[in-house]
Motif scaffolding. Structure first.
Motif, PDB file in Angstrom:
ATOM      1  N   LYS A  68      19.424  -1.678  -1.518  1.00 38.09           N
ATOM      2  CA  LYS A  68      18.875  -2.498  -1.634  1.00 38.09           C
ATOM      3  C   LYS A  68      17.469  -2.988  -1.169  1.00 38.09           C
ATOM      4  N   ASP A  69      17.148  -1.566  -0.863  1.00 33.32           N
ATOM      5  CA  ASP A  69      15.711  -2.243  -0.474  1.00 33.32           C
ATOM      6  C   ASP A  69      14.580  -1.690  -1.572  1.00 33.32           C
ATOM      7  N   LEU A  70      14.905  -0.600  -3.060  1.00 32.51           N
ATOM      8  CA  LEU A  70      14.460  -0.922  -4.038  1.00 32.51           C
ATOM      9  C   LEU A  70      14.702  -2.531  -5.029  1.00 32.51           C
ATOM     10  N   GLY A  75      12.723   0.219   6.292  1.00 30.70           N
ATOM     11  CA  GLY A  75      12.935   0.756   6.659  1.00 30.70           C
ATOM     12  C   GLY A  75      13.345   2.047   6.322  1.00 30.70           C
ATOM     13  N   SER A  76      13.127   2.978   7.705  1.00 27.18           N
ATOM     14  CA  SER A  76      14.050   3.960   6.573  1.00 27.18           C
ATOM     15  C   SER A  76      14.966   4.643   7.014  1.00 27.18           C
ATOM     16  N   TRP A  77      15.945   5.180   6.722  1.00 28.23           N
ATOM     17  CA  TRP A  77      17.296   5.019   6.319  1.00 28.23           C
ATOM     18  C   TRP A  77      17.963   5.873   7.173  1.00 28.23           C
ATOM     19  N   THR A  78      19.017   5.989   8.355  1.00 24.84           N
ATOM     20  CA  THR A  78      19.573   7.700   8.766  1.00 24.84           C
ATOM     21  C   THR A  78      21.018   6.710   8.974  1.00 24.84           C
ATOM     22  N   PRO A  93      10.693   3.201  -1.453  1.00 24.93           N
ATOM     23  CA  PRO A  93      10.026   1.438  -0.563  1.00 24.93           C
ATOM     24  C   PRO A  93       9.701   2.297   0.635  1.00 24.93           C
ATOM     25  N   GLU A  94      10.554   3.091   1.780  1.00 23.59           N
ATOM     26  CA  GLU A  94      10.446   3.186   2.846  1.00 23.59           C
ATOM     27  C   GLU A  94       8.871   4.334   3.002  1.00 23.59           C
ATOM     28  N   LYS A  95       8.405   4.471   2.128  1.00 27.95           N
ATOM     29  CA  LYS A  95       6.931   5.208   1.684  1.00 27.95           C
ATOM     30  C   LYS A  95       5.929   3.980   1.670  1.00 27.95           C
ATOM     31  N   LEU A  96       6.221   2.911   1.405  1.00 26.53           N
ATOM     32  CA  LEU A  96       4.754   1.893   1.574  1.00 26.53           C
ATOM     33  C   LEU A  96       4.868   1.252   2.486  1.00 26.53           C
ATOM     34  N   THR A  97       3.889   0.360   2.898  1.00 27.91           N
ATOM     35  CA  THR A  97       2.949  -0.754   4.313  1.00 27.91           C
ATOM     36  C   THR A  97       3.185  -1.510   3.845  1.00 27.91           C
ATOM     37  N   THR A  98       2.985  -2.794   4.177  1.00 23.14           N
ATOM     38  CA  THR A  98       2.637  -4.350   3.753  1.00 23.14           C
ATOM     39  C   THR A  98       0.828  -4.151   3.644  1.00 23.14           C
ATOM     40  N   ILE A 124       1.129  -1.363   0.106  1.00 20.15           N
ATOM     41  CA  ILE A 124       0.348  -0.185   0.141  1.00 20.15           C
ATOM     42  C   ILE A 124       0.737   1.005   0.087  1.00 20.15           C
ATOM     43  N   LEU A 125       0.783   1.996  -0.760  1.00 23.95           N
ATOM     44  CA  LEU A 125       0.927   3.272  -1.204  1.00 23.95           C
ATOM     45  C   LEU A 125       0.167   4.403  -0.621  1.00 23.95           C
ATOM     46  N   ASP A 126       0.113   5.673   0.279  1.00 25.57           N
ATOM     47  CA  ASP A 126      -0.636   6.548   0.988  1.00 25.57           C
ATOM     48  C   ASP A 126      -0.950   7.148  -0.233  1.00 25.57           C
ATOM     49  N   GLY A 127      -2.167   7.539  -0.599  1.00 31.62           N
ATOM     50  CA  GLY A 127      -2.405   8.196  -1.372  1.00 31.62           C
ATOM     51  C   GLY A 127      -1.844   9.341  -1.678  1.00 31.62           C
TER      52      GLY A 127
END
Length: 169
Positions: free
Chosen positions: A152-154, A137-140, A124-129, A98-101
């Motif tokens: 790697k997430d992509l 994850g969101s990376w820092t 990818p960090e914008k997606l939910t299951t 799911i991607l937020d609208g």
């Protein structure tokens, strides 16, 4: 006579819903997909206008992940004047993410000027299951470490969205 009216009303509703799905979503998704990729879009369950499904139906053996994602970005651009609550990413009818609208809308609004590499690596960090949990994850941290993790997430996104089905089924 009453049955005829009911059947006529049902047929008219089906034609209206099908026509709306085709004109507003299906056609733009099909037209913006890259050649070795075929994608369609439709209202969730065919009738929920604030939730859409972007559904990959065929990903050619020679298609790159960039071509798949490019089609999604071009579709966001094609429907950028519309707002949705959710965009479901599916493969052959099976919902995966799911991607937020609002995120989808922003991608469409920024398509003409945003660096596509930035858009893709942060996607990818914008997606939910489908259950609503963060899919990635969101990376820092340091720039190279963050870029590496995002890429790697992509790749993992592509694997979980459609590649595993292509390779193992």
């Amino acid at each position: 006579m009453h049955l005829r009216r009911v059947l006529t009303a049902v047929a008219a509703a089906v034609l209206f819903i099908g026509g709306a799905n085709y004109a507003r979503l299906y056609r733009p998704a099909a037209e913006t997909a890259a050649d070795p990729v075929s994608a369609v879009a439709y209202y969730r369950f065919g009738v929920i206008p604030n939730q859409i499904v972007y559904d990959l139906w065929n990903v050619g053996y020679d298609a790159s992940e960039a071509e798949v994602m490019g089609g999604l970005l071009r579709f966001a651009d094609a429907v950028k004047d519309r707002h949705f609550d959710k965009v479901i990413l599916a493969y052959r009818g099976t919902p995966r993410f799911i991607l937020d609208g609002e995120d989808f809308h922003r991608i469409g609004q920024e398509f003409d000027f945003q660096n596509p590499v930035y858009t893709l690596r942060t996607f990818p960090e914008k997606l939910t299951t489908m259950e609503g949990y963060p899919a990635f994850g969101s990376w820092t941290g340091g720039m190279l470490g963050v870029l590496n993790a995002q890429l790697k997430d992509l790749n993992e996104l592509g694997r979980r969205w459609y590649l595993d089905d292509i390779l193992y089924h």
